[in-house]
Design a protein around this motif. Sequence first.
Motif, PDB file in Angstrom:
ATOM      1  N   ASP A 383       0.860  -1.193   0.000  1.00  0.00           N
ATOM      2  CA  ASP A 383       0.000   0.000   0.000  1.00  0.00           C
ATOM      3  C   ASP A 383       0.890   1.235   0.000  1.00  0.00           C
ATOM      4  O   ASP A 383       1.299   1.719   1.055  1.00  0.00           O
ATOM      5  N   PRO A 384       1.227   1.763  -1.182  1.00  0.00           N
ATOM      6  CA  PRO A 384       2.170   2.885  -1.251  1.00  0.00           C
ATOM      7  C   PRO A 384       1.676   4.163  -0.579  1.00  0.00           C
ATOM      8  O   PRO A 384       2.466   5.088  -0.378  1.00  0.00           O
ATOM      9  N   LYS A 385       0.401   4.224  -0.210  1.00  0.00           N
ATOM     10  CA  LYS A 385      -0.078   5.385   0.540  1.00  0.00           C
ATOM     11  C   LYS A 385       0.655   5.507   1.868  1.00  0.00           C
ATOM     12  O   LYS A 385       0.715   6.595   2.459  1.00  0.00           O
ATOM     13  N   VAL A 386       1.207   4.394   2.341  1.00  0.00           N
ATOM     14  CA  VAL A 386       1.990   4.415   3.580  1.00  0.00           C
ATOM     15  C   VAL A 386       3.165   5.377   3.457  1.00  0.00           C
ATOM     16  O   VAL A 386       3.538   6.069   4.415  1.00  0.00           O
ATOM     17  N   PHE A 387       3.789   5.447   2.266  1.00  0.00           N
ATOM     18  CA  PHE A 387       4.905   6.367   2.054  1.00  0.00           C
ATOM     19  C   PHE A 387       4.499   7.812   2.370  1.00  0.00           C
ATOM     20  O   PHE A 387       5.319   8.598   2.846  1.00  0.00           O
ATOM     21  N   ALA A 388       3.261   8.154   2.062  1.00  0.00           N
ATOM     22  CA  ALA A 388       2.793   9.537   2.170  1.00  0.00           C
ATOM     23  C   ALA A 388       2.100   9.829   3.495  1.00  0.00           C
ATOM     24  O   ALA A 388       1.424  10.849   3.630  1.00  0.00           O
ATOM     25  N   ASP A 389       2.278   8.960   4.460  1.00  0.00           N
ATOM     26  CA  ASP A 389       1.666   9.151   5.777  1.00  0.00           C
ATOM     27  C   ASP A 389       2.762   9.232   6.824  1.00  0.00           C
ATOM     28  O   ASP A 389       3.273   8.201   7.282  1.00  0.00           O
ATOM     29  N   PRO A 390       3.163  10.445   7.237  1.00  0.00           N
ATOM     30  CA  PRO A 390       4.218  10.553   8.250  1.00  0.00           C
ATOM     31  C   PRO A 390       3.885   9.796   9.529  1.00  0.00           C
ATOM     32  O   PRO A 390       4.784   9.330  10.234  1.00  0.00           O
ATOM     33  N   GLY A 391       2.584   9.636   9.822  1.00  0.00           N
ATOM     34  CA  GLY A 391       2.188   8.901  11.008  1.00  0.00           C
ATOM     35  C   GLY A 391       2.434   7.410  10.913  1.00  0.00           C
ATOM     36  O   GLY A 391       2.374   6.700  11.921  1.00  0.00           O
ATOM     37  N   ALA A 392       2.699   6.921   9.703  1.00  0.00           N
ATOM     38  CA  ALA A 392       2.976   5.502   9.514  1.00  0.00           C
ATOM     39  C   ALA A 392       4.412   5.149   9.863  1.00  0.00           C
ATOM     40  O   ALA A 392       4.764   3.967   9.896  1.00  0.00           O
ATOM     41  N   VAL A 393       5.245   6.140  10.126  1.00  0.00           N
ATOM     42  CA  VAL A 393       6.636   5.887  10.506  1.00  0.00           C
ATOM     43  C   VAL A 393       6.675   5.543  11.989  1.00  0.00           C
ATOM     44  O   VAL A 393       6.361   6.373  12.848  1.00  0.00           O
ATOM     45  N   ALA A 394       7.048   4.308  12.298  1.00  0.00           N
ATOM     46  CA  ALA A 394       7.046   3.839  13.680  1.00  0.00           C
ATOM     47  C   ALA A 394       8.403   3.977  14.354  1.00  0.00           C
ATOM     48  O   ALA A 394       8.486   4.136  15.570  1.00  0.00           O
ATOM     49  N   LEU A 395       9.467   3.897  13.576  1.00  0.00           N
ATOM     50  CA  LEU A 395      10.809   3.877  14.149  1.00  0.00           C
ATOM     51  C   LEU A 395      11.790   4.482  13.154  1.00  0.00           C
ATOM     52  O   LEU A 395      11.736   4.176  11.962  1.00  0.00           O
ATOM     53  N   VAL A 396      12.661   5.358  13.632  1.00  0.00           N
ATOM     54  CA  VAL A 396      13.731   5.920  12.807  1.00  0.00           C
ATOM     55  C   VAL A 396      15.050   5.754  13.557  1.00  0.00           C
ATOM     56  O   VAL A 396      15.157   6.134  14.735  1.00  0.00           O
ATOM     57  N   VAL A 397      16.024   5.167  12.887  1.00  0.00           N
ATOM     58  CA  VAL A 397      17.359   4.989  13.441  1.00  0.00           C
ATOM     59  C   VAL A 397      18.334   5.728  12.529  1.00  0.00           C
ATOM     60  O   VAL A 397      18.319   5.533  11.311  1.00  0.00           O
ATOM     61  N   GLN A 398      19.156   6.578  13.108  1.00  0.00           N
ATOM     62  CA  GLN A 398      20.148   7.328  12.330  1.00  0.00           C
ATOM     63  C   GLN A 398      21.518   7.111  12.944  1.00  0.00           C
ATOM     64  O   GLN A 398      21.731   7.403  14.120  1.00  0.00           O
ATOM     65  N   GLY A 399      22.433   6.561  12.147  1.00  0.00           N
ATOM     66  CA  GLY A 399      23.770   6.306  12.654  1.00  0.00           C
ATOM     67  C   GLY A 399      23.776   5.408  13.877  1.00  0.00           C
ATOM     68  O   GLY A 399      24.616   5.558  14.772  1.00  0.00           O
ATOM     69  N   GLY A 400      22.826   4.470  13.936  1.00  0.00           N
ATOM     70  CA  GLY A 400      22.762   3.535  15.043  1.00  0.00           C
ATOM     71  C   GLY A 400      22.028   4.036  16.264  1.00  0.00           C
ATOM     72  O   GLY A 400      21.881   3.312  17.258  1.00  0.00           O
ATOM     73  N   ARG A 401      21.531   5.277  16.209  1.00  0.00           N
ATOM     74  CA  ARG A 401      20.834   5.865  17.359  1.00  0.00           C
ATOM     75  C   ARG A 401      19.349   5.985  17.046  1.00  0.00           C
ATOM     76  O   ARG A 401      18.969   6.481  15.979  1.00  0.00           O
ATOM     77  N   VAL A 402      18.506   5.527  17.944  1.00  0.00           N
ATOM     78  CA  VAL A 402      17.059   5.648  17.764  1.00  0.00           C
ATOM     79  C   VAL A 402      16.671   7.119  17.958  1.00  0.00           C
ATOM     80  O   VAL A 402      16.853   7.680  19.032  1.00  0.00           O
ATOM     81  N   VAL A 403      16.147   7.739  16.891  1.00  0.00           N
ATOM     82  CA  VAL A 403      15.772   9.160  16.964  1.00  0.00           C
ATOM     83  C   VAL A 403      14.251   9.353  16.952  1.00  0.00           C
ATOM     84  O   VAL A 403      13.768  10.451  17.213  1.00  0.00           O
ATOM     85  N   ARG A 404      13.511   8.293  16.627  1.00  0.00           N
ATOM     86  CA  ARG A 404      12.063   8.323  16.775  1.00  0.00           C
ATOM     87  C   ARG A 404      11.604   6.903  17.076  1.00  0.00           C
ATOM     88  O   ARG A 404      12.004   5.962  16.399  1.00  0.00           O
ATOM     89  N   ASP A 405      10.758   6.781  18.082  1.00  0.00           N
ATOM     90  CA  ASP A 405      10.197   5.472  18.426  1.00  0.00           C
ATOM     91  C   ASP A 405       8.737   5.656  18.778  1.00  0.00           C
ATOM     92  O   ASP A 405       8.401   6.123  19.864  1.00  0.00           O
ATOM     93  N   GLU A 406       7.865   5.324  17.817  1.00  0.00           N
ATOM     94  CA  GLU A 406       6.418   5.424  18.003  1.00  0.00           C
ATOM     95  C   GLU A 406       5.770   4.066  17.802  1.00  0.00           C
ATOM     96  O   GLU A 406       4.664   3.974  17.302  1.00  0.00           O
ATOM     97  N   ARG A 407       6.480   3.006  18.170  1.00  0.00           N
ATOM     98  CA  ARG A 407       5.932   1.670  17.971  1.00  0.00           C
ATOM     99  C   ARG A 407       4.675   1.468  18.812  1.00  0.00           C
ATOM    100  O   ARG A 407       4.565   1.974  19.925  1.00  0.00           O
TER     101      ARG A 407
END
Length: 407
Positions: A383-407
């Motif tokens: 469902d490519p609409k997921v790409f266009a939903d910022p709320g669908a992002v549950a976890l972001v890791v940058q350089g090994g560090r968790v910078v967003r965790d909305e699981r």
Amino acid sequence: MWLIGATVVDGTGSDPQTGRAVLVEDGRIAAVGDAPPSGADAVDCAGLTLTPGLIDAHVHFGLSSPIDASVTHGVSVAELAADMFENCRRTLASGFTTVRDTGGIDAGLVGVVAAGKVAGPRILCAGPVLCQSGGHGHMAPEWEPTADWSDHDIPGLRALSLLCDGPEEMRKGAREAFRRGADFLKLCVTGGVVSRHDKLTDTQFGVDEIAAAVAEASARGTYVTVHAHNNDGIRNAIAAGVRCVEHGSQIDDETAALMAEHDVAHVPTLAVVEALLEDSTDAGLPARIADRVGVAKQGQIDAIHASRRAGVRIGSGSDLIGPGQDNRGRELLLRSEVESPMAALVSATSVNADILGIGDEVGTVEAGKRADLVAFRDNPLEDPKVFADPGAVALVVQGGRVVRDER
């Protein structure tokens, strides 16, 4: 740290793998396997789809405020900075761990983000755009003397463009852009959609002027990319030795073949066109801009197909401008509708990394790469609409560090 249980889409175009475990050590991906050892520090990603951190190859953080007001001293420096910092934060939170700023900032913003003083993605920047007097990128009103254009710069924060007329001025402008922290150079070689003084059919800069910038970039081991819509401007740029074309809304089969022959990449930008068609005033631009946008939309779609047929590397950029830059992932949705969700994801990960010259560091989920990762609640390939939903992002890791965790 182990990320366990996710469906992994590695960014290479390979089929997704379910129930995988990704080991992160010292900021890098150490292994991709089946299960961690007992007692391991684990982050439960069951039910999530894990991809490489997304890359936007065409951003303008320096244009994060209403456009017309921001270039006529109608917005305070404090507000300009606040808008840029917030744009950086939201970009990272939406899963974009790396961006290429194609004109409008200097090393000041890059530095505060890299130092962690402002949350944001890794930024590669062009510094100020190099454009000709009265060309795309020269955003002053007709009555403003050209000599006053540099007064719009805010050293350490924003520098929209440098005016260069003739090869020698181009050399000086290129050197100045590098002095201000540019990682590569961006030139405008045709008119543009939001231009004040030109048409999309206009060509700008001669081959000798473009070649001067290419020589300066080559001397520093980097490259030139160009804002270009029409084929005459693109051909001039190819003849001069550029490595990438932004937008390319009039690329036909013949021009695409020439790009492939010279290994010139193509970065389409559909999201900005869609946004301006919906309401250009949201970006702080006149409503009449929409009249110029329609041609660019279908033209870019046709150009993507032409580039694909020719074997051109096709990246992904949103080119969002103004205050409404919350949904960079819309670019992937629009590309999914033109090609496929997998093609859109690969363009925004491994292909973009290759175009930016950092493919050995990011862009895929594999051992040795930086641990830049994003996990979606649902599978965007289904469902490519997921790409266009910022709320669908549950976890972001940058350089090994968790910078967003909305699981």
